[in-house]
Design a protein around this motif. Structure first.
Motif, PDB file in Angstrom:
ATOM      1  N   LYS A 154       0.851  -1.201   0.000  1.00 43.58           N
ATOM      2  CA  LYS A 154       0.000   0.000   0.000  1.00 43.58           C
ATOM      3  C   LYS A 154       0.881   1.243   0.000  1.00 43.58           C
ATOM      4  CE  LYS A 154      -3.823   2.219   2.426  1.00 43.58           C
ATOM      5  NZ  LYS A 154      -4.671   2.292   1.255  1.00 43.58           N
ATOM      6  N   GLU A 155       0.562   2.183  -0.905  1.00 40.88           N
ATOM      7  CA  GLU A 155       1.343   3.406  -0.987  1.00 40.88           C
ATOM      8  C   GLU A 155       1.057   4.309   0.219  1.00 40.88           C
ATOM      9  OE1 GLU A 155      -0.559   2.183  -3.264  1.00 40.88           O
ATOM     10  OE2 GLU A 155       0.448   2.035  -5.187  1.00 40.88           O
ATOM     11  N   HIS A 156       2.079   5.007   0.678  1.00 44.42           N
ATOM     12  CA  HIS A 156       1.932   5.931   1.797  1.00 44.42           C
ATOM     13  C   HIS A 156       2.213   7.337   1.283  1.00 44.42           C
ATOM     14  CE1 HIS A 156       1.592   2.677   4.739  1.00 44.42           C
ATOM     15  NE2 HIS A 156       2.575   2.078   4.080  1.00 44.42           N
ATOM     16  N   GLN A 178       3.904  19.544  -6.179  1.00 39.75           N
ATOM     17  CA  GLN A 178       3.682  18.584  -5.099  1.00 39.75           C
ATOM     18  C   GLN A 178       2.788  17.436  -5.545  1.00 39.75           C
ATOM     19  OE1 GLN A 178       2.710  20.289  -1.166  1.00 39.75           O
ATOM     20  NE2 GLN A 178       3.156  22.314  -2.050  1.00 39.75           N
ATOM     21  N   ILE A 179       1.757  17.769  -6.319  1.00 38.16           N
ATOM     22  CA  ILE A 179       0.841  16.729  -6.807  1.00 38.16           C
ATOM     23  C   ILE A 179       1.583  15.748  -7.708  1.00 38.16           C
ATOM     24  CG2 ILE A 179      -1.210  16.284  -8.216  1.00 38.16           C
ATOM     25  CD1 ILE A 179      -2.252  19.043  -7.304  1.00 38.16           C
ATOM     26  N   SER A 181       1.226   9.214 -10.177  1.00 36.93           N
ATOM     27  CA  SER A 181       1.999   8.376 -11.088  1.00 36.93           C
ATOM     28  C   SER A 181       1.056   7.694 -12.070  1.00 36.93           C
ATOM     29  CB  SER A 181       2.767   7.312 -10.297  1.00 36.93           C
ATOM     30  OG  SER A 181       3.270   6.307 -11.156  1.00 36.93           O
ATOM     31  N   PRO A 182       1.495   7.509 -13.323  1.00 36.71           N
ATOM     32  CA  PRO A 182       0.671   6.766 -14.282  1.00 36.71           C
ATOM     33  C   PRO A 182       0.647   5.277 -13.993  1.00 36.71           C
ATOM     34  CG  PRO A 182       2.767   7.312 -15.273  1.00 36.71           C
ATOM     35  CD  PRO A 182       2.737   8.018 -13.946  1.00 36.71           C
ATOM     36  N   ASP A 183       1.479   4.821 -13.041  1.00 39.45           N
ATOM     37  CA  ASP A 183       1.556   3.396 -12.709  1.00 39.45           C
ATOM     38  C   ASP A 183       1.106   3.104 -11.278  1.00 39.45           C
ATOM     39  OD1 ASP A 183       2.756   2.848 -15.243  1.00 39.45           O
ATOM     40  OD2 ASP A 183       4.638   3.634 -14.455  1.00 39.45           O
ATOM     41  N   HIS A 208      -3.876   7.966  -7.516  1.00 37.61           N
ATOM     42  CA  HIS A 208      -2.685   8.680  -7.983  1.00 37.61           C
ATOM     43  C   HIS A 208      -2.589   8.729  -9.510  1.00 37.61           C
ATOM     44  CE1 HIS A 208      -1.900   7.362  -3.809  1.00 37.61           C
ATOM     45  NE2 HIS A 208      -1.611   8.650  -3.711  1.00 37.61           N
ATOM     46  N   ARG A 209      -3.230   7.810 -10.184  1.00 33.98           N
ATOM     47  CA  ARG A 209      -3.360   7.921 -11.653  1.00 33.98           C
ATOM     48  C   ARG A 209      -4.291   9.082 -11.999  1.00 33.98           C
ATOM     49  NH1 ARG A 209      -2.755   2.595 -14.895  1.00 33.98           N
ATOM     50  NH2 ARG A 209      -1.549   1.279 -13.505  1.00 33.98           N
ATOM     51  N   LEU A 210      -5.430   9.133 -11.300  1.00 34.56           N
ATOM     52  CA  LEU A 210      -6.369  10.223 -11.550  1.00 34.56           C
ATOM     53  C   LEU A 210      -5.749  11.563 -11.176  1.00 34.56           C
ATOM     54  CD1 LEU A 210      -9.162  11.340 -12.270  1.00 34.56           C
ATOM     55  CD2 LEU A 210      -9.906  10.767  -9.940  1.00 34.56           C
ATOM     56  N   ALA A 211      -4.947  11.591 -10.105  1.00 35.77           N
ATOM     57  CA  ALA A 211      -4.316  12.842  -9.686  1.00 35.77           C
ATOM     58  C   ALA A 211      -3.412  13.401 -10.771  1.00 35.77           C
ATOM     59  CB  ALA A 211      -3.510  12.617  -8.397  1.00 35.77           C
ATOM     60  N   LEU A 212      -2.688  12.540 -11.465  1.00 38.22           N
ATOM     61  CA  LEU A 212      -1.821  13.005 -12.553  1.00 38.22           C
ATOM     62  C   LEU A 212      -2.652  13.608 -13.674  1.00 38.22           C
ATOM     63  CD1 LEU A 212       0.908  13.300 -13.934  1.00 38.22           C
ATOM     64  CD2 LEU A 212       0.675  10.952 -14.757  1.00 38.22           C
ATOM     65  N   VAL A 213      -3.740  12.947 -14.029  1.00 35.98           N
ATOM     66  CA  VAL A 213      -4.623  13.454 -15.083  1.00 35.98           C
ATOM     67  C   VAL A 213      -5.197  14.815 -14.687  1.00 35.98           C
ATOM     68  CG1 VAL A 213      -6.816  13.046 -16.263  1.00 35.98           C
ATOM     69  CG2 VAL A 213      -5.193  11.167 -15.969  1.00 35.98           C
ATOM     70  N   LEU A 214      -5.621  14.950 -13.448  1.00 35.28           N
ATOM     71  CA  LEU A 214      -6.186  16.212 -12.977  1.00 35.28           C
ATOM     72  C   LEU A 214      -5.131  17.314 -12.919  1.00 35.28           C
ATOM     73  CD1 LEU A 214      -8.439  14.797 -10.113  1.00 35.28           C
ATOM     74  CD2 LEU A 214      -9.246  15.840 -12.240  1.00 35.28           C
TER      75      LEU A 214
END
Length: 614
Positions: A232-234, A263-264, A269-271, A276-282
């Motif tokens: 699990k990512e922290h 910071q975002i 990350s795309p992986d 965190h995938r959605l965060a990169l897109v946003l």
């Protein structure tokens, strides 16, 4: 401008004495006779001398055309080291006021070197620096290259939105390359690819063992996921950063927004997982809005072509792991088959036909009708594609459906229409009196303009037009979502809606799965970008809730066809047997709702023109 010098040269009619004396070996006798004949017809003895096109002007224009042609041909010429000789015959349009027709004119050859150089120099004044020139095949024009197309020198402040100057900065191209799969090449044609796929047939045709195939694939996905997704990512809650950033972007606080975007990026990350995938897109969409490049980046997405083989893989994955498409296609087909029982001709008009995956199973069932095979006509309507092949998708869909009809021995006719939907008229549809008429649109009305574009919006115009066709059945599937015109509120709504889509993929598909990456990068990222970074006419994605569409359909003169309880119960039973229990299907106001974890994502309803309505 291509061909202009030749046309002007021909219309002068009167012989130029200097040209006749110094270049007598250039113009042959047939051309002299032609010019003489034109001179008599046009009665040029009364024409002002100022209108005579001199040889030198004609040559300068011809040379400029040749230079421009050479530059353009470098992009697709079979041999850049073997240019065509100047003494070839060249074709020029004879008129700009009629369809292009070509007349062969012998080229002017054996020019003195000084005259050629002078003409070339004059022509090149009209052209941009060749080092900075590129051809935009999607926009059909010349433009200065973006960093995606040329290897530009990286600036010291690469990735920053604002570096102290007042000029508009480019979006961070490394993140765009990640989203786009690091592919900025000119799109290729995929017309030679197969239009059918045996593996896809297993899910779009209704075979008895479909349930086992879905279960097998789902278990296989889980096995591949167990190793890669146990840790699990922290991270700090990236959602809070996104909300804060949206407020800063709304107030144009560029420096603060830039800091948070950095910071975002560190926490996305795309992986990674779905968040965190959605965060990169946003983050990319927020930066595009901040820099004012939203429309430019969105057009890059739209201009890209995805191969047919990739489209087939995407469809296979979506129909295997989600019930949205399969359920709506199945319910729509059931209603059509009940109507077609006594008809000999069935005409389906499909607004937003896309790749036509809804119809092979109907073709299969029509072939099994006891009372004889019904003749099927499908009119496939869609928006023009950007680039040189605007009808490519609609044409390919027609070939695909014709292949299915042939394999099931169903008489078939296809009519493809590529146009703005509000511009379509009755004559385009080729409706015959003895046809059973059905109109269908699944999830594409969201791309029609609403009242923010025009008071009499395109979506109301199209609904009124459909009502005027008097179809026996109007099948309407929608993406049920509502996004505010106010940016900060809209950003929250977009984040919540697309969190469900990314969550579904994360629940069933390994993070390194290539098809999943295609869906996230080519489909979901494009929609998010348009919703967040584009405004006005450039805002294409405009979904509404099923309740809003209900009111629109009623105002257009339609009345709803009730949902049969037996069909709903059967569909719910199938959904539970095949798909994960986090999906749901329910009914509200005769709309069949489908969603994930309690959030409605898709809705389907059936309509007919109200009796006595104008």
């Amino acid at each position: 401008m291509v061909g202009a010098s030749s046309e002007l040269f021909l219309t002068s009619g009167r012989e130029n004495p200097t040209l006749h004396n110094s270049q007598n070996d250039v113009l042959d006798k047939p051309l002299d006779a032609t010019l003489s004949y034109l001179s008599k017809i046009l009665l040029e003895e009364n024409i002002d001398e100022n209108h005579i096109i001199l040889y030198e002007e004609g040559m300068a224009l011809t040379t400029m055309e040749k230079s421009l042609s050479d530059i353009i041909s470098q992009n697709y010429s079979p041999s850049l080291n073997d240019p065509s000789p100047l003494n070839q015959q060249q074709a020029y349009p004879t008129s700009f006021n009629q369809p292009v027709q070509y007349q062969i004119i012998p080229s002017l050859v054996n020019l003195p070197a000084s005259e050629y150089s002078k003409g070339l120099e004059e022509g090149m004044k009209f052209l941009p620096n060749i080092e900075k020139l590129r051809i935009d095949f999607q926009g059909n024009n010349l433009s200065i290259p973006s960093p995606c197309n040329l290897n530009e020198e990286k600036s010291k402040n690469q990735g920053s939105v604002i570096n102290g100057s007042n000029s508009k900065k480019k979006l961070n191209n490394e993140d765009l390359d990640i989203l786009e799969g690091r592919n900025c090449k000119i799109p290729q044609s995929y017309s030679e690819e197969p239009v059918r796929d045996q593996k896809l047939d297993e899910v779009i045709l209704y075979n008895d063992d479909y349930i086992y195939k879905v279960a097998s694939l789902r278990e296989g996905m889980k096995a591949n996921m167990r190793i890669k997704q146990t840790v699990k990512e922290h991270f700090t809650d990236v959602k809070d950063l996104l909300i804060r950033c949206s407020h800063l972007v709304a107030t144009s606080d560029c420096q603060a927004a830039e800091d948070i975007i950095k910071q975002i990026r560190k926490q996305s990350s795309p992986d990674g997982d779905s968040t965190h995938r959605l965060a990169l897109v946003l983050a990319v969409a927020l930066e595009a809005r901040l820099t004012g490049t939203g429309s430019e980046v969105y057009n890059r997405f739209v201009s890209k072509r995805i191969s047919t083989s990739d489209i087939l893989k995407i469809q296979y994955l979506l129909m295997t792991l989600t019930p949205f498409l399969r359920a709506t296609y199945c319910i729509a087909k059931d209603r059509i088959l009940k109507l077609v029982d006594k008809a000999s001709k069935l005409h389906i008009i499909d607004f937003g036909i896309g790749f036509g995956f809804q119809w092979p199973s109907l073709i299969q069932d029509l072939s099994e009708q006891k009372d004889g095979v019904v003749k099927l006509k499908i009119t496939g309507i869609d928006f023009p594609r950007p680039g040189f092949r605007p009808t490519e998708r609609v044409d390919e869909t027609g070939r695909r459906l014709a292949e299915y009809a042939k394999s099931f021995n169903v008489p078939f006719e296809y009519n493809g229409i590529v146009s703005k939907w509000e511009d379509i008229c009755n004559e385009d549809l080729k409706i015959e009196k003895d046809e059973l008429l059905v109109v269908n649109s699944m999830y594409r009305f969201r791309q029609l303009g609403d009242e923010s574009i025009a008071l009499d919006s395109p979506r109301n115009e199209v609904l009124n037009f459909i009502h005027g066709l008097k179809p026996k059945l109007f099948l309407h599937g929608v993406v049920s979502a509502s996004f505010s015109p106010f940016f900060v509120t809209r950003f929250r709504q977009v984040m919540l809606h697309y969190a469900s889509m990314f969550d579904i993929l994360d629940a069933f598909v390994p993070r390194d799965n290539k098809v999943r990456q295609l869906i996230e990068r080519e489909m979901l990222a494009r929609e998010v970008l348009n919703l967040i970074a584009c405004e006005g006419a450039a805002s294409v994605e405009r979904p509404e809730t099923y309740k809003q569409w209900h009111l629109r359909n009623m105002r257009a003169g339609f009345e709803q066809i009730p949902v049969e309880s037996a069909l709903l119960e059967w569909s719910q039973k199938k959904l539970k047997a095949i798909f994960d229990n986090r999906y749901f299907m329910e009914e509200d106001s005769n709309w069949i709702l489908l969603g994930w974890r309690g959030k409605t994502l898709h809705a389907l309803s059936m309509w007919k023109p109200k009796q006595g309505a104008a």
